[in-house]
Motif scaffolding. Structure first.
Motif, PDB file in Angstrom:
ATOM      1  N   ASN A 241      38.047  28.610  40.565  1.00  0.00           N
ATOM      2  CA  ASN A 241      38.946  27.452  40.569  1.00  0.00           C
ATOM      3  C   ASN A 241      40.318  27.732  39.954  1.00  0.00           C
ATOM      4  O   ASN A 241      41.071  26.803  39.700  1.00  0.00           O
ATOM      5  CB  ASN A 241      38.276  26.266  39.846  1.00  0.00           C
ATOM      6  CG  ASN A 241      38.086  26.532  38.348  1.00  0.00           C
ATOM      7  OD1 ASN A 241      38.560  27.521  37.827  1.00  0.00           O
ATOM      8  ND2 ASN A 241      37.395  25.629  37.676  1.00  0.00           N
ATOM      9  N   VAL A 242      40.637  29.014  39.697  1.00  0.00           N
ATOM     10  CA  VAL A 242      41.879  29.303  38.966  1.00  0.00           C
ATOM     11  C   VAL A 242      43.038  29.661  39.898  1.00  0.00           C
ATOM     12  O   VAL A 242      44.133  29.117  39.779  1.00  0.00           O
ATOM     13  CB  VAL A 242      41.670  30.422  37.923  1.00  0.00           C
ATOM     14  CG1 VAL A 242      42.962  30.670  37.143  1.00  0.00           C
ATOM     15  CG2 VAL A 242      40.542  30.057  36.964  1.00  0.00           C
ATOM     16  N   ASN A 243      42.807  30.603  40.780  1.00  0.00           N
ATOM     17  CA  ASN A 243      43.923  31.093  41.600  1.00  0.00           C
ATOM     18  C   ASN A 243      43.351  31.690  42.875  1.00  0.00           C
ATOM     19  O   ASN A 243      42.138  31.859  43.017  1.00  0.00           O
ATOM     20  CB  ASN A 243      44.703  32.161  40.809  1.00  0.00           C
ATOM     21  CG  ASN A 243      46.075  32.458  41.414  1.00  0.00           C
ATOM     22  OD1 ASN A 243      46.534  31.793  42.353  1.00  0.00           O
ATOM     23  ND2 ASN A 243      46.747  33.452  40.874  1.00  0.00           N
TER      24      ASN A 243
ATOM     25  N   ALA B 189      42.495  36.075  37.086  1.00  0.00           N
ATOM     26  CA  ALA B 189      42.797  35.456  38.380  1.00  0.00           C
ATOM     27  C   ALA B 189      44.288  35.601  38.689  1.00  0.00           C
ATOM     28  O   ALA B 189      44.814  34.885  39.517  1.00  0.00           O
ATOM     29  CB  ALA B 189      42.381  33.995  38.370  1.00  0.00           C
ATOM     30  N   HIS B 190      44.951  36.530  37.982  1.00  0.00           N
ATOM     31  CA  HIS B 190      46.380  36.758  38.196  1.00  0.00           C
ATOM     32  C   HIS B 190      46.668  38.226  38.498  1.00  0.00           C
ATOM     33  O   HIS B 190      47.304  38.920  37.707  1.00  0.00           O
ATOM     34  CB  HIS B 190      47.173  36.299  36.975  1.00  0.00           C
ATOM     35  CG  HIS B 190      47.221  34.817  36.832  1.00  0.00           C
ATOM     36  ND1 HIS B 190      48.065  34.028  37.590  1.00  0.00           N
ATOM     37  CD2 HIS B 190      46.510  33.963  36.048  1.00  0.00           C
ATOM     38  CE1 HIS B 190      47.875  32.752  37.255  1.00  0.00           C
ATOM     39  NE2 HIS B 190      46.941  32.688  36.336  1.00  0.00           N
ATOM     40  N   PRO B 191      46.170  38.703  39.659  1.00  0.00           N
ATOM     41  CA  PRO B 191      46.475  40.080  40.023  1.00  0.00           C
ATOM     42  C   PRO B 191      47.951  40.221  40.388  1.00  0.00           C
ATOM     43  O   PRO B 191      48.645  39.220  40.602  1.00  0.00           O
ATOM     44  CB  PRO B 191      45.594  40.312  41.253  1.00  0.00           C
ATOM     45  CG  PRO B 191      45.387  38.960  41.837  1.00  0.00           C
ATOM     46  CD  PRO B 191      45.414  37.997  40.686  1.00  0.00           C
TER      47      PRO B 191
ATOM     48  N   MET C  27      42.056  37.554  28.058  1.00  0.00           N
ATOM     49  CA  MET C  27      43.144  38.049  28.902  1.00  0.00           C
ATOM     50  C   MET C  27      43.217  37.193  30.167  1.00  0.00           C
ATOM     51  O   MET C  27      42.282  37.196  30.956  1.00  0.00           O
ATOM     52  CB  MET C  27      42.827  39.502  29.269  1.00  0.00           C
ATOM     53  CG  MET C  27      44.024  40.343  29.541  1.00  0.00           C
ATOM     54  SD  MET C  27      45.098  40.554  28.102  1.00  0.00           S
ATOM     55  CE  MET C  27      44.071  41.608  27.074  1.00  0.00           C
ATOM     56  N   HIS C  28      44.328  36.492  30.347  1.00  0.00           N
ATOM     57  CA  HIS C  28      44.454  35.614  31.512  1.00  0.00           C
ATOM     58  C   HIS C  28      45.379  36.207  32.574  1.00  0.00           C
ATOM     59  O   HIS C  28      45.302  35.844  33.744  1.00  0.00           O
ATOM     60  CB  HIS C  28      44.965  34.244  31.066  1.00  0.00           C
ATOM     61  CG  HIS C  28      44.951  33.214  32.138  1.00  0.00           C
ATOM     62  ND1 HIS C  28      43.805  32.515  32.479  1.00  0.00           N
ATOM     63  CD2 HIS C  28      45.916  32.771  32.968  1.00  0.00           C
ATOM     64  CE1 HIS C  28      44.090  31.689  33.475  1.00  0.00           C
ATOM     65  NE2 HIS C  28      45.362  31.823  33.786  1.00  0.00           N
ATOM     66  N   SER C  29      46.279  37.095  32.140  1.00  0.00           N
ATOM     67  CA  SER C  29      47.208  37.720  33.094  1.00  0.00           C
ATOM     68  C   SER C  29      47.768  38.972  32.433  1.00  0.00           C
ATOM     69  O   SER C  29      47.460  39.258  31.275  1.00  0.00           O
ATOM     70  CB  SER C  29      48.336  36.749  33.473  1.00  0.00           C
ATOM     71  OG  SER C  29      49.153  36.452  32.346  1.00  0.00           O
TER      72      SER C  29
ATOM     73  N   PHE D  28      48.755  32.303  28.204  1.00  0.00           N
ATOM     74  CA  PHE D  28      47.990  32.525  29.428  1.00  0.00           C
ATOM     75  C   PHE D  28      48.803  33.363  30.436  1.00  0.00           C
ATOM     76  O   PHE D  28      48.257  34.230  31.080  1.00  0.00           O
ATOM     77  CB  PHE D  28      47.651  31.187  30.103  1.00  0.00           C
ATOM     78  CG  PHE D  28      46.689  30.327  29.331  1.00  0.00           C
ATOM     79  CD1 PHE D  28      45.348  30.666  29.268  1.00  0.00           C
ATOM     80  CD2 PHE D  28      47.119  29.177  28.696  1.00  0.00           C
ATOM     81  CE1 PHE D  28      44.450  29.869  28.573  1.00  0.00           C
ATOM     82  CE2 PHE D  28      46.226  28.368  28.006  1.00  0.00           C
ATOM     83  CZ  PHE D  28      44.889  28.714  27.940  1.00  0.00           C
ATOM     84  N   HIS D  29      50.097  33.055  30.535  1.00  0.00           N
ATOM     85  CA  HIS D  29      50.822  33.520  31.720  1.00  0.00           C
ATOM     86  C   HIS D  29      52.017  34.421  31.436  1.00  0.00           C
ATOM     87  O   HIS D  29      52.992  33.988  30.809  1.00  0.00           O
ATOM     88  CB  HIS D  29      51.300  32.301  32.525  1.00  0.00           C
ATOM     89  CG  HIS D  29      50.172  31.479  33.031  1.00  0.00           C
ATOM     90  ND1 HIS D  29      49.926  30.192  32.609  1.00  0.00           N
ATOM     91  CD2 HIS D  29      49.178  31.784  33.908  1.00  0.00           C
ATOM     92  CE1 HIS D  29      48.842  29.740  33.204  1.00  0.00           C
ATOM     93  NE2 HIS D  29      48.368  30.683  34.002  1.00  0.00           N
ATOM     94  N   HIS D  30      51.908  35.657  31.922  1.00  0.00           N
ATOM     95  CA  HIS D  30      53.090  36.502  32.020  1.00  0.00           C
ATOM     96  C   HIS D  30      53.989  35.918  33.108  1.00  0.00           C
ATOM     97  O   HIS D  30      53.493  35.407  34.120  1.00  0.00           O
ATOM     98  CB  HIS D  30      52.690  37.917  32.430  1.00  0.00           C
ATOM     99  CG  HIS D  30      52.151  38.741  31.308  1.00  0.00           C
ATOM    100  ND1 HIS D  30      52.842  39.786  30.756  1.00  0.00           N
ATOM    101  CD2 HIS D  30      50.969  38.653  30.630  1.00  0.00           C
ATOM    102  CE1 HIS D  30      52.128  40.321  29.782  1.00  0.00           C
ATOM    103  NE2 HIS D  30      50.981  39.665  29.687  1.00  0.00           N
TER     104      HIS D  30
ATOM    105  N   PHE E 254      45.414  24.360  39.015  1.00  0.00           N
ATOM    106  CA  PHE E 254      46.092  25.474  38.353  1.00  0.00           C
ATOM    107  C   PHE E 254      47.097  26.163  39.278  1.00  0.00           C
ATOM    108  O   PHE E 254      48.293  25.980  39.118  1.00  0.00           O
ATOM    109  CB  PHE E 254      45.060  26.479  37.829  1.00  0.00           C
ATOM    110  CG  PHE E 254      44.045  25.833  36.939  1.00  0.00           C
ATOM    111  CD1 PHE E 254      44.429  25.177  35.783  1.00  0.00           C
ATOM    112  CD2 PHE E 254      42.697  25.848  37.277  1.00  0.00           C
ATOM    113  CE1 PHE E 254      43.497  24.571  34.954  1.00  0.00           C
ATOM    114  CE2 PHE E 254      41.760  25.246  36.461  1.00  0.00           C
ATOM    115  CZ  PHE E 254      42.157  24.603  35.306  1.00  0.00           C
ATOM    116  N   HIS E 255      46.558  26.951  40.238  1.00  0.00           N
ATOM    117  CA  HIS E 255      47.466  27.837  40.966  1.00  0.00           C
ATOM    118  C   HIS E 255      47.211  27.807  42.477  1.00  0.00           C
ATOM    119  O   HIS E 255      46.125  27.448  42.918  1.00  0.00           O
ATOM    120  CB  HIS E 255      47.292  29.273  40.483  1.00  0.00           C
ATOM    121  CG  HIS E 255      47.495  29.430  39.015  1.00  0.00           C
ATOM    122  ND1 HIS E 255      48.717  29.304  38.415  1.00  0.00           N
ATOM    123  CD2 HIS E 255      46.606  29.685  38.020  1.00  0.00           C
ATOM    124  CE1 HIS E 255      48.593  29.502  37.102  1.00  0.00           C
ATOM    125  NE2 HIS E 255      47.323  29.724  36.838  1.00  0.00           N
ATOM    126  N   GLY E 256      48.225  28.258  43.211  1.00  0.00           N
ATOM    127  CA  GLY E 256      48.106  28.374  44.655  1.00  0.00           C
ATOM    128  C   GLY E 256      49.121  29.359  45.180  1.00  0.00           C
ATOM    129  O   GLY E 256      49.949  29.890  44.421  1.00  0.00           O
TER     130      GLY E 256
END
Ligand SMILES: [Fe+2]
Length: 471
Positions: free
Chosen positions: A129-131, A172-174, A222-224, A289-291, A464-466
């Motif tokens: 459900n994240v990205n 979930a942030h490749p 680690m989120h990103s 969370f986010h770079h 969250f993301h799309g």
């Protein structure tokens, strides 16, 4: 007869956390304004949509069962479809009426016997459900467990596990690898000898290849991660876990992490070609969370991240607190300049506005010096109520805000062949607390002026993301 003047009250965003059960398809959403003729393709998003299962309610915003949403743009018209991601976790909830897998902050109901069994063969959730990412022609929804879920972008139907992650946790942030058009991502392998890893999955490849590894005893959440032309950038915030606790504590995933500010924040750089690491480069404790982006400036490495003072934000996002309107920690856009020659890290807040869920003109600017990023924020400690544009060169922020409306992540879509970095639109799903439904907002990414909006017949729970897939 006397009349009492109504005192205007702030419209609550709380219904943005209500579950959405209905799956719909609408061919033509009512549109006001004019969609840009060049905007052809689909915005596909994932996010939590259902927090009640049987007689239980999940605990945290991040726990909700994943739903995919697709807005398709063609010749000025917008269609919409939504569908639950048909995962093991979703099927168990639907067919058995119970939470069968351990989510971010919610444990399944288990008997003592099941608990003991789970220690040895944990039933990891596939609730992606994240990205999501587009890898070649494939679409893959992701969360932080190593079970990425492929799906069909036309039907939104799930199509099984996308690839094997070389570890127990992932992000979930490749990032995109420009050379191969493949996907770079992080994994943590946990065990007696735990390690951070990075891997590359070229399009069409069946298996990822590990390109860097680094031993660690207490892995950080680690989120990103960041990416420059030469380096993979790992920001190790001091929110750490003792690996056996994840297996044996019997507590939900995130409850095993501990805030250890005395460890500070440690940056590690991994050479993308050789896998060799340099660092750690240390600075004060923070959490994020986010770079946003990263790039090299001579021997320096510039790393922009949306940060919080500490990891309290994880607690702030429990549903009960959100629904009660409790104050939220404030994210800020921060620049870390790692001076590799002398081993120091300089930190600087780039704009005064709050900002998280950042996007950039990715295809043009990722790994490179850039000027603009777009995200969301609030004026105080209440829920997100504005879209923020940051000019990181001039250190200036600007804002889109509409009273009673609560926007999600603004996805930047570049106008084809445009000269300027910020020429394009932002696509944001906005919950309208005044009317109780959501709309897709299209903003001019340069001016933040509204271009158009398309009304959705129901609310879309805060997600969250799309990604935008060009048609
Ligand atoms: Fe995220």
């Amino acid at each position: 007869m006397t009349t009492v003047a109504e005192t205007p009250t702030r419209v609550s965003p709380r219904h943005g956390f209500d579950s959405l059960d209905d799956e719909t398809h609408v061919d033509g959403l009512p549109v006001s304004g004019a969609m840009p003729p060049w905007l052809q393709g689909s915005l596909i998003r994932t996010g939590p949509a259902k927090w009640e299962v049987g007689d239980r309610r999940m605990e945290h915003w991040f726990d909700g069962l994943a739903m995919l949403h697709r807005f398709s743009f063609a010749d000025g018209r917008v269609s919409y479809a939504n569908r639950f991601l048909e995962t093991k976790a979703y099927r168990a909830a639907k067919e058995k009426g119970r939470i069968a897998y351990s989510e971010f902050a919610t444990d399944p109901c288990r008997s003592l016997y099941q608990r003991i069994t789970a220690m040895f063969s944990p039933n990891l959730t596939d609730n992606a459900n994240v990205n999501l990412v587009q890898l070649g022609k494939r679409f893959i929804a992701m969360t932080e467990t190593p079970i990425p879920v492929e799906f069909d972008a036309d039907t939104l139907g799930a199509a099984g596990v996308a690839y094997d992650v070389p570890g127990h946790l992932t992000t979930a942030h490749p990032h995109m690898d420009r050379a191969t058009r493949g996907m770079l991502n992080y994994a943590a392998k946990l065990g007696p000898r735990s390690s951070y890893r990075f891997f590359l999955l070229p399009p069409g490849a069946a298996k990822p290849r590990v390109i860097a590894r680094h031993p660690v005893s207490r892995p950080a959440y680690m989120h990103s991660f960041g990416l420059t032309g030469r380096w993979l950038v790992l920001a190790e915030f001091p929110y750490v876990v003792n690996p056996p606790a994840l297996a044996f504590s019997g507590r939900p995933y995130i409850e095993n992490y501990r805030w250890r500010p005395e460890l500070g924040t440690r940056f590690h750089l991994f050479d993308r070609t050789t896998g060799e690491s340099t660092g750690p480069f240390e600075t004060d404790a923070r959490f994020g969370f986010h770079h946003v982006n990263a790039y090299e400036d001579g021997d320096d490495v510039v790393v922009d991240i949306c940060t919080f003072d500490d990891a309290e934000i994880v607690e702030d996002l429990y549903l009960e607190r959100l629904r009660d309107g409790k104050p939220l920690a404030e994210p800020h856009l921060e620049r870390f300049t790692i001076q590799t020659r002398n081993g120091t890290v300089q930190a600087e807040r780039l704009i005064e506005h709050q900002m998280d869920l950042p996007r950039i003109n990715y295809g043009r600017c990722n790994e490179r010096p850039y000027r603009y990023t777009w995200g969301v924020g609030s004026a105080d400690t209440s829920w997100i109520d504005r879209i923020v544009k940051a000019d990181v060169t001039d250190r200036r922020g600007s804002v889109w805000h509409e009273e009673g409306c609560y926007p999600g992540e603004p996805v930047f879509v570049a106008e084809p062949d445009a000269a300027d970095e910020d020429a394009g639109v932002l696509l944001s799903v906005v919950f309208d607390g005044r009317k109780g439904n959501s709309y897709l907002l299209v903003l001019d990414a340069a001016s933040l002026d509204e271009v158009a909006r398309a009304e959705v017949p129901h609310h879309i729970p805060f997600g969250f993301h799309g990604q935008f897939a060009r048609g």
